[in-house]
Write a protein that holds these residues in place. Structure first.
Motif, PDB file in Angstrom:
ATOM      1  N   PRO A 189      -7.527   7.469  -6.474  1.00  0.00           N
ATOM      2  CA  PRO A 189      -8.460   8.287  -5.687  1.00  0.00           C
ATOM      3  C   PRO A 189      -8.763   7.627  -4.346  1.00  0.00           C
ATOM      4  O   PRO A 189      -9.016   6.426  -4.280  1.00  0.00           O
ATOM      5  CB  PRO A 189      -9.721   8.338  -6.553  1.00  0.00           C
ATOM      6  CG  PRO A 189      -9.270   8.021  -7.932  1.00  0.00           C
ATOM      7  CD  PRO A 189      -8.115   7.073  -7.764  1.00  0.00           C
ATOM      8  N   GLU A 190      -8.710   8.432  -3.302  1.00  0.00           N
ATOM      9  CA  GLU A 190      -9.052   7.937  -1.979  1.00  0.00           C
ATOM     10  C   GLU A 190      -9.925   8.968  -1.285  1.00  0.00           C
ATOM     11  O   GLU A 190      -9.866  10.158  -1.622  1.00  0.00           O
ATOM     12  CB  GLU A 190      -7.785   7.710  -1.149  1.00  0.00           C
ATOM     13  CG  GLU A 190      -6.956   6.546  -1.651  1.00  0.00           C
ATOM     14  CD  GLU A 190      -5.682   6.358  -0.840  1.00  0.00           C
ATOM     15  OE1 GLU A 190      -5.628   5.405  -0.057  1.00  0.00           O
ATOM     16  OE2 GLU A 190      -4.755   7.168  -0.995  1.00  0.00           O
ATOM     17  N   ILE A 191     -10.677   8.513  -0.341  1.00  0.00           N
ATOM     18  CA  ILE A 191     -11.540   9.430   0.392  1.00  0.00           C
ATOM     19  C   ILE A 191     -10.667  10.452   1.116  1.00  0.00           C
ATOM     20  O   ILE A 191      -9.740  10.091   1.836  1.00  0.00           O
ATOM     21  CB  ILE A 191     -12.439   8.641   1.366  1.00  0.00           C
ATOM     22  CG1 ILE A 191     -13.496   7.884   0.541  1.00  0.00           C
ATOM     23  CG2 ILE A 191     -13.079   9.557   2.396  1.00  0.00           C
ATOM     24  CD1 ILE A 191     -14.256   6.851   1.290  1.00  0.00           C
ATOM     25  N   GLY A 192     -10.931  11.726   0.851  1.00  0.00           N
ATOM     26  CA  GLY A 192     -10.136  12.785   1.469  1.00  0.00           C
ATOM     27  C   GLY A 192      -8.744  12.940   0.884  1.00  0.00           C
ATOM     28  O   GLY A 192      -7.909  13.641   1.435  1.00  0.00           O
ATOM     29  N   GLY A 193      -8.477  12.293  -0.252  1.00  0.00           N
ATOM     30  CA  GLY A 193      -7.149  12.353  -0.864  1.00  0.00           C
ATOM     31  C   GLY A 193      -6.785  13.756  -1.342  1.00  0.00           C
ATOM     32  O   GLY A 193      -7.656  14.584  -1.594  1.00  0.00           O
ATOM     33  N   ASP A 194      -5.472  13.996  -1.455  1.00  0.00           N
ATOM     34  CA  ASP A 194      -4.968  15.308  -1.882  1.00  0.00           C
ATOM     35  C   ASP A 194      -4.609  15.251  -3.361  1.00  0.00           C
ATOM     36  O   ASP A 194      -3.625  14.623  -3.743  1.00  0.00           O
ATOM     37  CB  ASP A 194      -3.744  15.681  -1.033  1.00  0.00           C
ATOM     38  CG  ASP A 194      -3.084  16.967  -1.508  1.00  0.00           C
ATOM     39  OD1 ASP A 194      -3.694  17.699  -2.328  1.00  0.00           O
ATOM     40  OD2 ASP A 194      -1.959  17.240  -1.067  1.00  0.00           O
TER      41      ASP A 194
END
Lengths: 138, 398
Positions: B257-262
């Motif tokens: 998970p990443e900030i703004g991840g797709d």
């Protein structure tokens, strides 16, 4: 036999203990690098954007947007099996952090949530910390 | 176009039972499969000089524990443990080690008694724990494994208009193949599937909702099982009993998970180009797609990320039954053994992707694609909807 309880986070894990300590005051905090401004979540001691950045804690406004969700209809977990159907969701906080939580307070959980729905934290209070659950807002 | 003939799968075995009735341990299944796979290759224990293990049965010191249990003294040990894709990583590393001259015969094994242990993998509610910071931040939400994948499907539907009917194509094609595999039919009987027959799109979308939008027939089984793969150098492969199945390309990747991840894009977006470039082939040339089918959405997402179609177009691309083995002109055949959905899923299915790819390229499958020349085995380890690994292997025959 006592009723099963929600599994609570450890308040002693090194990277996340400050986050959970702040929840006692119903504050949702996250980190940002002073040098490169990278937002870090989940909490860590180091910056993932640069090698010498110092992280500072910031406070979220507690609001966010549903990025995705599911209605859980089957769980064998001793606590959650009594909660079905319940909504799990990835929520993008306004400041960036994406958190996994529940959307609660719905009359019919399978009909009232959609992607893009605005939500705000509703704290579930426990002895040593509070859990950031979410309710829908207009 | 490189197509180097450096390392080949020369021996395979899939443990036939999916319910061992608590009478076998994972270690025993691993050893039984290893012996059969070595026999398949015309080799013996003494020929093995490279050991690859994901820690199933052997624990944190599996490199030592499995060597002792098998009675091996390997020169190379690789205990990469990245979930269900571990075996694609192992195959890539075995080729690398063979190319470096460090290994001649590599042994990969897997054994699990997930069914006998009654492990509720899918709906157990992620006991999690309080050790890794990610667990500390997420366990309270009670996201089951299935809901983790369901959130990928929900977002895919939102962004691209993908439908449950389109996702059901994955389940029906896989069951179509399973019904041709006697071990898969036996598996469904032993695991008490209610309705053991070819399924329709309606069957899938009318089955019980487990975690919206995923239905029961979009979820894999939980079985016992295991397998083994023997990978050898070109020199050793020349003298093996069966035709070599060459490892032509590989790719590895992670996602979290990443900030703004797709959420609709997996780690395969990174591993697939590496593997195709390595092999010097394109997705359009692939005959067999062995793609980790933990859930319908896993396959749809991976087909897109592997480059079979564009991101978001997977739903339309799979429609109409084109993934079946008897329609080779329309695209690759999907999971011709019956997949995790309808044949075998003891927790880490990656080894079966290599095994069925090899069967197809040896003309040994129960749903044989005529003249199959190229196969892709793509493992997804961990969880598609949060943190996972991708292992892509491209295989070819002489």
């Amino acid at each position: 036999m006592s009723e099963a309880k929600r599994p609570l986070p450890s308040a002693k894990e090194h990277d996340t203990q400050a986050f959970w300590a702040a929840t006692r005051n119903k504050e949702f905090i996250y980190q940002q690098c002073k040098a490169c401004h990278t937002v870090i979540f989940y909490p860590r001691r180091h910056c993932t954007g640069c090698t010498d950045g110092e992280l500072e804690w910031k406070q979220s406004n507690g609001q966010g947007t549903v990025y995705s969700f599911s209605v859980v209809r089957q769980s064998y977990h001793p606590f959650f099996r009594n909660q079905v159907p319940y909504v799990v969701a990835w929520i993008d906080m306004d400041e960036g952090p994406r958190i996994l939580s529940n959307i609660v307070g719905l009359a019919a959980s399978d009909k009232e949530v959609s992607i893009g729905q605005r939500v705000t934290i509703e704290w579930e209070e426990h002895e040593a910390l509070s859990i950031p659950l979410f309710v829908t807002i207009d | 176009m490189s197509q180097e003939r450096i390392a080949a799968i020369v021996g395979i075995h899939e443990y036939p039972l999916r319910d061992v009735g608590g009478l076998m341990s994972p270690l025993q299944i691993k050893a039984a499969c290893a012996a059969k796979a070595l026999e398949d290759a015309g080799l013996s224990w003494a020929d093995v000089d490279g050991l690859y293990d994901a820690g199933d049965g052997g624990g944190a010191m599996s490199g030592l524990n499995i060597a002792e249990y098998f009675g091996l003294k390997p020169n190379v040990i690789d205990t990469t443990a990245v979930g269900g894709s571990s075996y694609e990583f192992h195959a890539a590393h075995a080729k690398r080690d063979i190319a470096a001259g460090k290994v001649r015969v590599a042994l990969l094994t897997y054994g699990s008694t997930a069914h006998s242990n009654a492990r509720a993998i899918g709906v157990g509610g992620q006991g999690g724990g309080n050790h890794h910071p990610a667990d500390v931040m997420e366990t309270f939400a009670g996201a089951t494994l299935i809901s983790n994948y369901a959130m990928v499907a929900q977002r895919h539907m939102f962004e691209y208009g993908t439908t449950s009917e389109q996702l059901a194509e994955i389940s029906t094609a896989t069951r179509y193949h399973a019904m041709r595999n006697p071990d898969a039919v036996q598996a469904m009987e032993d695991l008490e599937f209610l309705d053991i027959r070819e399924t329709t799109i309606e069957d899938v979308v009318n089955s019980r909702m487990i975690a919206d939008p995923l239905h029961l027939l979009e979820c894999c089984m939980i079985s016992d099982g295991g397998g083994a793969v023997v990978i050898a150098s070109a020199e050793v492969a020349k003298n093996c009993r069966k035709a070599p199945v060459w490892i032509l390309g590989s790719g590895e990747a992670t996602k979290y998970p990443e900030i703004g991840g797709d959420l609709t894009t997996s780690a395969a977006i990174q591993s697939a180009p590496l593997a195709f470039s390595d092999a010097g082939v394109t997705p359009a040339e692939i005959d067999i797609a062995m793609i980790y089918d933990s859930f319908s959405i896993t396959v749809l997402t991976l087909l897109e990320d592997l480059g079979f179609c564009k991101k978001g177009e997977g739903g339309a691309w799979v429609a109409g039954g084109k993934l079946r083995f008897d329609r080779p002109a329309e695209g690759p055949a999907l999971n011709t053994d019956g997949g995790g959905l309808s044949s075998n899923h003891p927790g880490m299915r990656g080894i079966f992707l290599l095994i069925e790819s090899a069967r197809q390229l040896r003309d040994e499958s129960n749903a044989q694609v005529e003249n199959a020349k190229l196969a892709i085995a793509h493992g997804n380890g961990g969880m598609l909807g949060s943190r996972h690994t991708a292992g892509t292997i491209i295989l070819g025959r002489d």
